[in-house]
Enzyme design. Structure first.
Site, PDB file in Angstrom:
ATOM      1  N   GLU A   1      82.810  95.256 -32.622  1.00  0.00           N
ATOM      2  CA  GLU A   1      83.723  96.420 -32.690  1.00  0.00           C
ATOM      3  C   GLU A   1      83.968  96.992 -31.128  1.00  0.00           C
ATOM      4  OE1 GLU A   1      80.568  96.339 -33.465  1.00  0.00           O
ATOM      5  OE2 GLU A   1      79.852  98.102 -34.287  1.00  0.00           O
TER       6      GLU A   1
ATOM      7  N   TYR B   1      69.242  99.647 -33.523  1.00  0.00           N
ATOM      8  CA  TYR B   1      70.397 100.529 -33.934  1.00  0.00           C
ATOM      9  C   TYR B   1      70.095 101.866 -34.048  1.00  0.00           C
ATOM     10  CZ  TYR B   1      74.559 101.487 -36.385  1.00  0.00           C
ATOM     11  OH  TYR B   1      75.919 101.881 -36.833  1.00  0.00           O
TER      12      TYR B   1
ATOM     13  N   ARG C   1      71.520 104.406 -35.343  1.00  0.00           N
ATOM     14  CA  ARG C   1      71.977 105.327 -36.665  1.00  0.00           C
ATOM     15  C   ARG C   1      71.039 104.972 -37.734  1.00  0.00           C
ATOM     16  NH1 ARG C   1      76.709 104.105 -34.276  1.00  0.00           N
ATOM     17  NH2 ARG C   1      77.831 105.638 -33.304  1.00  0.00           N
TER      18      ARG C   1
ATOM     19  N   ASP D   1      78.769  96.877 -36.249  1.00  0.00           N
ATOM     20  CA  ASP D   1      77.240  97.411 -36.802  1.00  0.00           C
ATOM     21  C   ASP D   1      77.064  97.473 -38.105  1.00  0.00           C
ATOM     22  OD1 ASP D   1      77.221  98.215 -34.109  1.00  0.00           O
ATOM     23  OD2 ASP D   1      77.784 100.235 -34.161  1.00  0.00           O
TER      24      ASP D   1
ATOM     25  N   HIS E   1      67.602 100.248 -41.824  1.00  0.00           N
ATOM     26  CA  HIS E   1      67.390  99.534 -40.552  1.00  0.00           C
ATOM     27  C   HIS E   1      66.127 100.080 -40.206  1.00  0.00           C
ATOM     28  CE1 HIS E   1      71.542  98.994 -40.810  1.00  0.00           C
ATOM     29  NE2 HIS E   1      71.926 100.367 -40.825  1.00  0.00           N
TER      30      HIS E   1
ATOM     31  N   ASP F   1      75.919  99.305 -40.511  1.00  0.00           N
ATOM     32  CA  ASP F   1      76.361 100.609 -41.633  1.00  0.00           C
ATOM     33  C   ASP F   1      77.600 100.498 -42.214  1.00  0.00           C
ATOM     34  OD1 ASP F   1      78.170 101.113 -39.569  1.00  0.00           O
ATOM     35  OD2 ASP F   1      77.052 102.924 -38.719  1.00  0.00           O
TER      36      ASP F   1
ATOM     37  N   GLU G   1      80.284 102.316 -41.758  1.00  0.00           N
ATOM     38  CA  GLU G   1      81.379 102.029 -40.916  1.00  0.00           C
ATOM     39  C   GLU G   1      81.545 100.625 -40.497  1.00  0.00           C
ATOM     40  OE1 GLU G   1      83.930 104.464 -40.674  1.00  0.00           O
ATOM     41  OE2 GLU G   1      82.691 105.604 -41.899  1.00  0.00           O
TER      42      GLU G   1
END
Length: 805
Positions: free
Chosen positions: A9, A299, A301, A82, A345, A84, A86
């Site tokens: 992304e 990561y 988040r 990523d 995560h 997650d 999103e």
């Protein structure tokens, strides 16, 4: 055969991954989402299983064309956004876009961007997790329903341009409720009485009055304090009890997203958004002298404190090699994540603890180093032994009163060897770092020992209202109530400010008049949605969708049933603020009628009740402590007609305007931060066109100097940089300008006759390589101040000042 295509992304992530793939794959970036719900309509068919309509995002057409072209010739496709919701949704939208090509599409997941993680991801590809995708779709659709159905209602009832958000509205509610607590707070007086004592052995120490006749004592006024001081002044002091015990202070777990944001705010003064931008860079990869960029942290988040076994082994080896044996616990420290944590995560940690902050100094800028050091130290400390303290509590009898003295001495620093107690920014509570255990020494004491009074201090205090939220404490409160998730905290904090529902005063959130009004209206009409428990339950249901325990359409149906019911009631019963008029005793200075309070585009204002025959309006002074903003301003006369200048609020902020408007249209700027009018004497110049005084003004692009006789004279002083225009045949000067986006650029005073423009500052020096009649200056984070030639074919560049630490 063509190379496989990898889509991530972000361009920086693409660069890092390319390093590990060594040219065997074609790596492209989607630059975030490529599709979303349309802006021009709601885009959700509520009558057909909430079927969404997606469109290519405006401005992404070129990227989409490049991805399709690369995919056509690729033997296979890997989607590596990523890990997650999103990121999963980005991959799903890409898969939908590429579906007509009938290519094999693999989903690969990396919690960190390192060589081993990349190799493992490609060795173990997945299919797209539709539970994650559906959880993201459900959240996006709910937010769309709320935003596109409540916002028009607010436009109708209050003013155009307002908007509402599901989670953001709860954050505003929390801030408004805290403000109401502060406004309703009544300070209560209390007194502290501290006695300084000496024993047989030094040092002297202090004890605080806590009891009278064995019961807790509260001293509420000066008279009571004075009477107690008189008794204590004549009393004899004797040790009545000594309690000694050892206290163990355990290390904190490695960071999760919210705790990193709180620590960065409290220790570094960073905003939540700033912290996440820096952490994203550290995750995606930075060149640290290892043949290309490398991901420095896992990561960022996450709400889990789980750590991979190989990372624990590595950090234990590091501690064993750097510190004495007593700093390493016999077994690893294991931390439990909170009940609601998704645990998808790991915690936020360095990808390799061997990359110490000191070893990366030459590669990271100041902000990156601060965040990396914060993460690295927290992680290393999390696997060290506890700090040990000896604590002593001494109770002292004095007449009928009891005083208490406490002391604490560190026996062993343990994890505080590396995670030293820090002074917090703005006195804020630190929820993720360490507290300062100041050592307070007590002399050797024994029970029944007599003590000597040295002095008595009695001090008056008043209870304080609860503090306003800052970014750290707001994130903490949102997390505690189950509102939002790691990926949304930064967005929430930014959005409530962008919508002008809250402002920051001394780094703390205060609701605006608009924010208080919108919160009141939403609470009155959307009681269900505005309940903290309702929003928290919705977040848990979204987690259930992600875990495959709940159908996303079922969740949408449940939410919409409640929402539509509230919406219908709100359409009929929500106050129409636009039509409200509150009578006042103020008299219109134009027609003599009474003025009324109305609500307009910029908040409340006074308007003549004789409207539309009389259109006179007046600004309402805002409360600011004991005085109003207008009262704090000294009286100013209009320089053109002599009438009083009054404080007004317009599109570009607060300003002074002549009370003789519309006959006199004179305006003067006011410093927007302190509402202090800039004196005309600050500018020792007259207008070169008409001879009037030049004054400071405040407009769309900030402060500027202009003629006080506007609109008769439209002269504006240009901010020249002392350089003639380099274009052949032009006699103009180069000036500093502001674009519509409030960014600085440089252009010619002869525009539009001369089209010279540059985003970087021109310098009147010839290029030493090609002889061009000027060079440009730019400031880069990694290189510092750089001079370079505008001619790309020339390519001359020189670093004239290294970056500041």
């Amino acid at each position: 055969m063509s190379k496989p295509l990898v889509i991530v992304e972000s361009p920086s992530k693409a660069k890092t991954i390319s390093k590990y793939l060594k040219g065997h794959y074609n790596v492209k970036a989607s630059v975030g989402h490529i599709r979303d719900l349309p802006k021009s309509k709601i885009g959700v068919d509520t009558d057909n299983s909430f079927n969404p309509t997606y469109e290519i995002l405006r401005g992404k057409e070129k990227i989409v064309d490049e991805l399709l072209k690369a995919a056509e010739s690729a033997e296979s496709i890997y989607l590596a956004a990523d890990p997650d919701r999103e990121g999963e949704a980005i991959c799903w939208h890409l898969e939908q876009l590429l579906a007509p090509l009938d290519k094999k599409v693999n989903r690969i997941i990396m919690n960190q961007i390192t060589k081993s993680a990349v190799e493992d991801a490609f060795a173990n590809p997945h299919v797209i997790d539709m539970n994650k995708v559906n959880a993201q779709q459900a959240r996006r659709i709910i937010d769309r329903l709320v935003g596109y159905k409540i916002s028009p209602l607010l436009w109708e009832k209050v003013r155009r341009g307002l908007s509402a958000g599901r989670v953001q509205s709860i954050a505003v509610k929390m801030i408004c409720e805290r403000e109401k607590e502060i406004q309703a707070f009544v300070p209560e007086e209390y007194w502290n009485i501290i006695v300084t004592l000496s024993a047989e052995n030094p040092p002297n120490f202090t004890a605080k009055l806590i009891k009278e006749n064995g019961k807790k004592l509260e001293v509420n006024n000066g008279e009571q304090a004075g009477q107690i001081v008189k008794i204590l002044d004549k009393a004899s002091y004797k040790v009545s009890a000594i309690t000694k015990k050892s206290k163990k202070k355990n290390p904190y777990p490695p960071f999760i997203t919210s705790k990193l944001q709180q620590a960065a705010a409290n220790k570094l003064g960073f905003t939540v958004r700033r912290t996440m931008i820096i952490a994203q860079k550290l995750y995606e990869g930075i060149d640290v002298g290892e043949s290309g960029p490398v991901g420095l942290i896992t990561y960022m988040r996450t709400d889990s404190v789980r750590v991979a076994n190989d990372a624990i082994n590595e950090v234990r080896d590091y501690i064993k090699g750097e510190y004495p044996a007593e700093y390493l616990p016999d077994t690893p420290n294991i931390y439990k994540s909170r009940k609601q944590a998704q645990d998808a995560h790991e915690a936020i940690r360095p990808t390799s603890v061997m990359r110490t902050p000191d070893s990366l100094k030459q590669y990271l800028n100041a902000d990156e180093m601060k965040i990396y050091r914060l993460i690295w130290e927290q992680f290393v400390a999390s696997q060290m032994t506890p700090a040990l303290y000896d604590t002593t509590t001494v109770d002292i009898d004095a007449d009928r009163f009891t005083l208490r003295a406490s002391g604490s001495i560190m026996k062993f620093d343990g994890y505080q060897k590396i995670l030293k107690p820090q002074v917090k920014k703005n006195g804020d509570e630190d929820e993720s770092g360490d507290e300062d255990d100041s050592d307070k020494l007590l002399p050797p004491l024994k029970e029944d020992e007599s003590l000597k009074r040295e002095k008595i201090d009695s001090t008056q205090h008043f209870t304080q209202p609860p503090p306003r939220y800052n970014e750290a404490s707001l994130v903490k409160e949102l997390e505690a109530n189950g509102i939002g998730r790691p990926s949304t905290y930064a967005v929430i904090v930014s959005t409530i400010q962008d919508r002008q529902y809250v402002v920051k005063e001394e780094r703390r959130f205060k609701p605006t008049e608009l924010g208080m009004l919108v919160n009141e209206l939403l609470e009155g009409s959307f009681g269900d949605m505005m309940q903290t428990a309702f929003t928290a339950n919705l977040e848990e249901n979204l987690d259930s969708v992600e875990e495959g325990k709940k159908e996303w359409v079922e969740l949408l149906s449940e939410f919409n049933k409640v929402f539509e019911k509230d919406l219908e009631v709100a359409k009929k019963e929500m106050r129409n603020v636009k039509t409200e008029e509150t009578p006042t005793d103020e008299i219109c200075d134009k027609c003599g009628a009474n003025m009324v309070i109305k609500w307009g585009r910029f908040g409340k204002f006074l308007a003549c009740s004789g409207y539309p025959e009389c259109r006179n309006t007046r600004e309402i002074a805002q409360d600011n402590g004991d005085k109003t903003e207008v009262e704090e301003e000294e009286k100013h006369e209009c320089p053109n007609c002599g009438k009083d200048m009054v404080l007004k609020k317009g599109r570009w902020g607060v300003f002074l305007a002549c009370s003789g408007y519309p006959e006199c249209k004179t305006t003067q700027s006011v410093d927007p931060g302190t509402l202090r009018k800039k004196n005309q004497e600050d500018i020792k110049e007259k207008c070169p066109k008409c001879g009037s005084q030049l004054v400071w003004k405040y407009g769309k692009f900030g402060e500027f100097i202009a003629c006080s006789s506007y609109p008769k004279c439209d002269y504006i002083k240009q901010n020249t940089i002392g350089m003639k225009c380099p274009n052949d045949g032009c006699d103009g000067e180069i000036v500093e300008k502001k674009s519509r986006r409030n960014t600085t650029f440089y252009g010619c005073t002869k525009y539009p006759g001369c089209d010279f423009a540059s985003p970087n500052k021109p310098i009147a020096k010839s290029c030493p390589k090609c002889g061009k009649n000027f060079i440009l200056e730019k400031v880069l984070k990694r290189k510092g101040t750089v001079h370079y030639c505008i001619d790309k074919e020339c390519g001359w560049e020189e670093v004239v000042k290294p970056p500041e630490e």
